[in-house]
Every structure is written in C-alpha cells, then in structure tokens.
Design a protein around this motif. Structure first.
Motif, PDB file in Angstrom:
ATOM      1  N   CYS A  12      37.925  50.787  34.755  1.00 31.23           N
ATOM      2  CA  CYS A  12      37.663  51.982  35.252  1.00 31.23           C
ATOM      3  C   CYS A  12      38.131  52.831  34.281  1.00 31.23           C
ATOM      4  O   CYS A  12      38.753  52.295  33.065  1.00 31.23           O
ATOM      5  CB  CYS A  12      38.117  52.414  36.581  1.00 31.23           C
ATOM      6  N   ALA A  13      37.732  54.490  34.196  1.00 27.85           N
ATOM      7  CA  ALA A  13      38.078  55.209  33.062  1.00 27.85           C
ATOM      8  C   ALA A  13      39.810  55.229  33.011  1.00 27.85           C
ATOM      9  O   ALA A  13      40.359  55.578  32.153  1.00 27.85           O
ATOM     10  CB  ALA A  13      37.577  56.720  33.553  1.00 27.85           C
ATOM     11  N   GLY A  14      40.529  55.164  34.240  1.00 25.04           N
ATOM     12  CA  GLY A  14      41.982  55.438  34.313  1.00 25.04           C
ATOM     13  C   GLY A  14      42.503  54.084  33.346  1.00 25.04           C
ATOM     14  O   GLY A  14      43.542  54.242  32.688  1.00 25.04           O
ATOM     15  N   VAL A  15      42.214  52.985  33.605  1.00 29.57           N
ATOM     16  CA  VAL A  15      42.502  51.692  32.956  1.00 29.57           C
ATOM     17  C   VAL A  15      42.124  51.766  31.462  1.00 29.57           C
ATOM     18  O   VAL A  15      43.273  51.525  30.717  1.00 29.57           O
ATOM     19  CB  VAL A  15      42.101  50.469  33.801  1.00 29.57           C
ATOM     20  N   SER A  16      40.942  52.079  31.269  1.00 33.41           N
ATOM     21  CA  SER A  16      40.718  52.135  29.819  1.00 33.41           C
ATOM     22  C   SER A  16      41.664  53.106  28.912  1.00 33.41           C
ATOM     23  O   SER A  16      42.123  52.637  28.046  1.00 33.41           O
ATOM     24  CB  SER A  16      39.348  52.717  29.508  1.00 33.41           C
ATOM     25  N   ARG A  17      41.992  54.355  29.829  1.00 34.58           N
ATOM     26  CA  ARG A  17      42.663  55.277  28.961  1.00 34.58           C
ATOM     27  C   ARG A  17      44.080  54.601  29.033  1.00 34.58           C
ATOM     28  O   ARG A  17      44.842  54.684  27.890  1.00 34.58           O
ATOM     29  CB  ARG A  17      42.737  56.233  29.844  1.00 34.58           C
ATOM     30  N   ALA A  18      44.780  54.123  30.037  1.00 36.28           N
ATOM     31  CA  ALA A  18      46.107  53.297  30.153  1.00 36.28           C
ATOM     32  C   ALA A  18      46.292  52.508  28.916  1.00 36.28           C
ATOM     33  O   ALA A  18      47.140  52.495  28.135  1.00 36.28           O
ATOM     34  CB  ALA A  18      46.399  52.805  31.110  1.00 36.28           C
ATOM     35  N   VAL A  19      45.267  51.648  28.754  1.00 32.90           N
ATOM     36  CA  VAL A  19      45.453  50.547  27.803  1.00 32.90           C
ATOM     37  C   VAL A  19      45.270  51.213  26.476  1.00 32.90           C
ATOM     38  O   VAL A  19      45.847  50.951  25.339  1.00 32.90           O
ATOM     39  CB  VAL A  19      44.222  49.380  27.871  1.00 32.90           C
ATOM     40  N   ASP A  20      44.444  52.339  26.192  1.00 28.44           N
ATOM     41  CA  ASP A  20      44.213  52.767  24.923  1.00 28.44           C
ATOM     42  C   ASP A  20      45.632  53.485  24.394  1.00 28.44           C
ATOM     43  O   ASP A  20      46.081  53.634  23.295  1.00 28.44           O
ATOM     44  CB  ASP A  20      43.111  53.979  25.244  1.00 28.44           C
ATOM     45  N   THR A 265      32.297  39.772  40.470  1.00 28.93           N
ATOM     46  CA  THR A 265      32.596  41.136  40.183  1.00 28.93           C
ATOM     47  C   THR A 265      33.863  41.050  39.402  1.00 28.93           C
ATOM     48  O   THR A 265      34.724  39.999  39.310  1.00 28.93           O
ATOM     49  CB  THR A 265      32.762  41.950  41.510  1.00 28.93           C
ATOM     50  N   ALA A 266      34.697  42.295  39.114  1.00 32.45           N
ATOM     51  CA  ALA A 266      35.961  42.211  38.423  1.00 32.45           C
ATOM     52  C   ALA A 266      36.634  43.678  39.064  1.00 32.45           C
ATOM     53  O   ALA A 266      35.941  44.554  39.224  1.00 32.45           O
ATOM     54  CB  ALA A 266      35.776  42.383  37.035  1.00 32.45           C
ATOM     55  N   GLY A 267      37.882  43.359  39.421  1.00 27.90           N
ATOM     56  CA  GLY A 267      38.841  44.746  39.722  1.00 27.90           C
ATOM     57  C   GLY A 267      38.850  45.589  38.599  1.00 27.90           C
ATOM     58  O   GLY A 267      38.397  45.306  37.448  1.00 27.90           O
ATOM     59  N   ALA A 268      39.203  46.777  39.032  1.00 25.31           N
ATOM     60  CA  ALA A 268      39.124  48.074  37.782  1.00 25.31           C
ATOM     61  C   ALA A 268      40.162  47.594  36.757  1.00 25.31           C
ATOM     62  O   ALA A 268      40.051  48.288  35.922  1.00 25.31           O
ATOM     63  CB  ALA A 268      39.467  49.196  38.675  1.00 25.31           C
ATOM     64  N   SER A 269      40.912  46.642  36.900  1.00 23.41           N
ATOM     65  CA  SER A 269      41.772  46.298  35.600  1.00 23.41           C
ATOM     66  C   SER A 269      41.480  45.256  34.991  1.00 23.41           C
ATOM     67  O   SER A 269      42.551  44.620  34.152  1.00 23.41           O
ATOM     68  CB  SER A 269      43.277  46.496  36.377  1.00 23.41           C
ATOM     69  N   ALA A 270      40.279  44.431  35.387  1.00 20.62           N
ATOM     70  CA  ALA A 270      40.255  43.199  34.642  1.00 20.62           C
ATOM     71  C   ALA A 270      39.235  43.641  33.856  1.00 20.62           C
ATOM     72  O   ALA A 270      37.995  44.022  33.932  1.00 20.62           O
ATOM     73  CB  ALA A 270      39.648  42.285  35.804  1.00 20.62           C
ATOM     74  N   PRO A 271      39.360  43.069  32.393  1.00 24.04           N
ATOM     75  CA  PRO A 271      38.547  43.064  31.252  1.00 24.04           C
ATOM     76  C   PRO A 271      37.259  42.347  31.351  1.00 24.04           C
ATOM     77  O   PRO A 271      37.284  41.409  31.883  1.00 24.04           O
ATOM     78  CB  PRO A 271      39.529  42.801  29.963  1.00 24.04           C
ATOM     79  N   GLU A 272      36.156  42.945  30.591  1.00 22.49           N
ATOM     80  CA  GLU A 272      34.779  42.060  30.740  1.00 22.49           C
ATOM     81  C   GLU A 272      35.060  40.508  29.934  1.00 22.49           C
ATOM     82  O   GLU A 272      34.049  39.707  30.654  1.00 22.49           O
ATOM     83  CB  GLU A 272      33.804  43.252  29.998  1.00 22.49           C
TER      84      GLU A 272
END
Ligand code: SF4
Length: 315
Positions: A12-20, A265-272
């Motif tokens: 999700c957007a929040g996880v992408s941002r946190a990893v970034d 499917t994948a949870g919001a914190s799991a990478p593609e």
C-alpha cells in the motif's frame, strides 16, 4: 490448476513510503541507522533492509543518544516521541499518514476530555501508539477487541464519547462491533472519515471476490501482519481453505488435493516479488497452469516523504 491473482494486492502507499524512507535515510546518513520496531510487518522486507545496514530495535532504550532513528509505519505514542527528544535522536518518522489521522482524532478527544473507545488488537504496535495519544487526566480511553468487550464495557461519560479504530481491521467484524457500541451508547460519535484504511478495504473486497471463484487462497504475508491475517480469515469465513505464507517454503502440496483453482493475494506489507515466486512455484508443481489476473480498484494514492528527509535530500 487455475491460478487467480487478486487485485489490488501487496504494498500500500504507507508501506511503500516507509520502505522508501528507510532506504533513503540509509543512503543519506552515517550508519548505524536504527529503526524502532519492524518498519513494516514483513520478514523479507525487514531482512532486506537489515542487509542494507538498518538496525532494528524494539525499544528506544536500545538506541544510543544522538543517533539516527526511524519510527515505523505503525506510529508511536507521545511518550516515545518525548523520549526520542530527551535522547536528542535525529528522528525520521515513517508513520503512515492514515495512522497519523487516527492519532489526531484521539489527541483532539483527549484535549476536549471526550472519552474514546479504540477498537483494535491489544499489543499491536499501531494500537499502542494510538492509545498513547490520549493523555487526559479527567477522561479515559478504552480498548476493545470484539462485541463481547462492548457488552462488558463501562464508560464514565457515555454522553461525551467517540470511537476510533485500528486501520487494518476486518471491515465486517468492525461493523458488528460498531453496531453493538451504538446500541449500548447511542451518543457515541463516529470519526469524520472511516479509520479502516483504503488499502485494507480494497484488499478485503478483492478477497471477497476471489473467494467466489477459487477453491483455496494463499495469502502472502507475515504472521505478525494484521491486515494479512484478516485476509486469510475473510477467505475462511467465505468458505474456502486459506493459508498465510511468508514464502514458497511454507507451501504444502497436500493443500491442493482435489482443488482446481488457487487464488493468491498479498497483505499490504508483502512485496510483489514474493507473489511472483509463489506463482512460479505453483507452475513448477502443476503440469497445466492457467494464470488469470483479476481486475480491481486502481490505487493511485501516494504519500509525500517526511519533511526532514526532503530537507536532507536538498542539502
Ligand atoms: S495498511 Fe493502510 S494505514 Fe497501514 S500503512 Fe498501509 S495505507 Fe497506511
């Protein structure tokens, strides 16, 4: 085997941002860079960031004074923020802005001495952080987890009462809890905008959809990921077998006996890339595989980086 991919799924957007945030801070700041709590609840992501130099700690007491430290996407209590100031830490705050929105609601209630019922899971770091926004001497915040807790709940002032929720709960379960809460405390006020976030809702809707056409569902996500657990439970409630897996090593072939279609499917914190590894694994196991990618809501939300990080990038 028909493999059906849920949409949307994964980051999700929040996880992408946190990893970034962690990756950018690692490239800008001298090491060690500390991260309080797993920045997002995914084992592969955390291990990858460890490999790049991030040092994960449970508590701020493990971080030396004057160090660089990142707060996780789940957010922290005001007490933790104050402790960070006392230790003169340089803090990069990766709290998801949608968690910060819930923090603001709770802070406002605390300031106005309006009591607050928080619906969430005891011990989850987001819940700890949200509870820690409420600091009134004259009013209270109450944590409830289910309808039974509503039955047992006694508040001091039912006329001045709001509720807030953890962002990653089951939409259906929360609906029942809120209905029970409203029945018991008719004056309870709702948040202006729903606290369960868009990513949680979209991923749950996608699972509801996939459960109508698949015999089994694999949810890629870690055991401590709240939203991933909710996806697995939802599939089970919808009547299909469902398994939460960190990666392909967790997959057991016996799960597929007598099954013709498998949803993923994948949870919001799991990478593609973990999802793609599962697809490849299944293709290697079954002679004939058909892969279908479902249509779903297009998510275009992005969140800006924290101010301090933007300033450091410009300097
Ligand atoms: S699941 Fe929702 S609240 Fe949590 S990080 Fe993602 S967007 Fe933010």
């Amino acid at each position: 085997m028909k493999i059906i991919l849920a949409n949307p799924r994964g980051f999700c957007a929040g996880v992408s941002r946190a990893v970034d945030v962690v990756e950018k801070v690692l490239s800008l700041e001298p090491h060690p860079v500390y991260v309080r709590h797993e920045v997002v609840h995914n084992r592969a992501v955390v291990n990858d960031l460890k490999g790049k130099g991030a040092v994960f700690v449970k508590e701020l007491s493990e971080v030396p004074d004057n160090a660089v430290c990142i707060f996780s996407a789940h957010g922290v209590s005001q007490e933790v923020q104050e402790a960070a100031k006392r230790k003169n830490l340089r803090i990069y705050d990766a709290t998801c802005p949608l968690v910060t929105k819930v923090h603001r609601e709770v802070q406002k209630a605390s300031k106005n001495e309006v009591e607050c019922v928080l619906i969430g899971h005891r011990g989850h770091p987001e819940v700890e952080g949200t509870l820690g926004q409420y600091r009134s001497q004259n009013a209270k915040i109450y944590l409830i987890e289910n309808v039974e807790d509503v039955m047992n709940l006694q508040v001091d002032n039912p006329e001045k009462l709001i509720y807030a929720t953890q962002t990653t709960l089951s939409v259906d379960e929360t609906r029942d809890i809120i209905a029970a809460l409203k029945e018991k405390f008719p004056e309870v006020a709702a948040p202006k905008k729903e606290d369960i976030c868009y990513a949680t809702q979209n991923r749950q809707n996608a699972v509801r959809n996939i459960a109508k056409m698949a015999d089994i569902l694999l949810v890629v996500g870690s055991k401590n990921s709240s939203n991933s657990n909710r996806l697995r439970e939802l599939a089970e409630v919808s009547g299909i077998d469902s398994y939460l897996i960190d990666n392909t090593n967790d997959i057991e072939l016996s799960w597929f006996e007598g099954k013709k279609s498998c949803g993923i499917t994948a949870g919001a914190s799991a990478p593609e890339y973990l999802v793609q590894a599962v697809v490849n694994h299944l293709q290697a196991q079954f002679e004939h595989c058909e892969i279908v990618e479902l249509n779903g809501v297009k998510e275009e939300i992005t969140f800006p980086l924290p101010k301090l990080l933007k300033q450091r990038q410009k300097a």
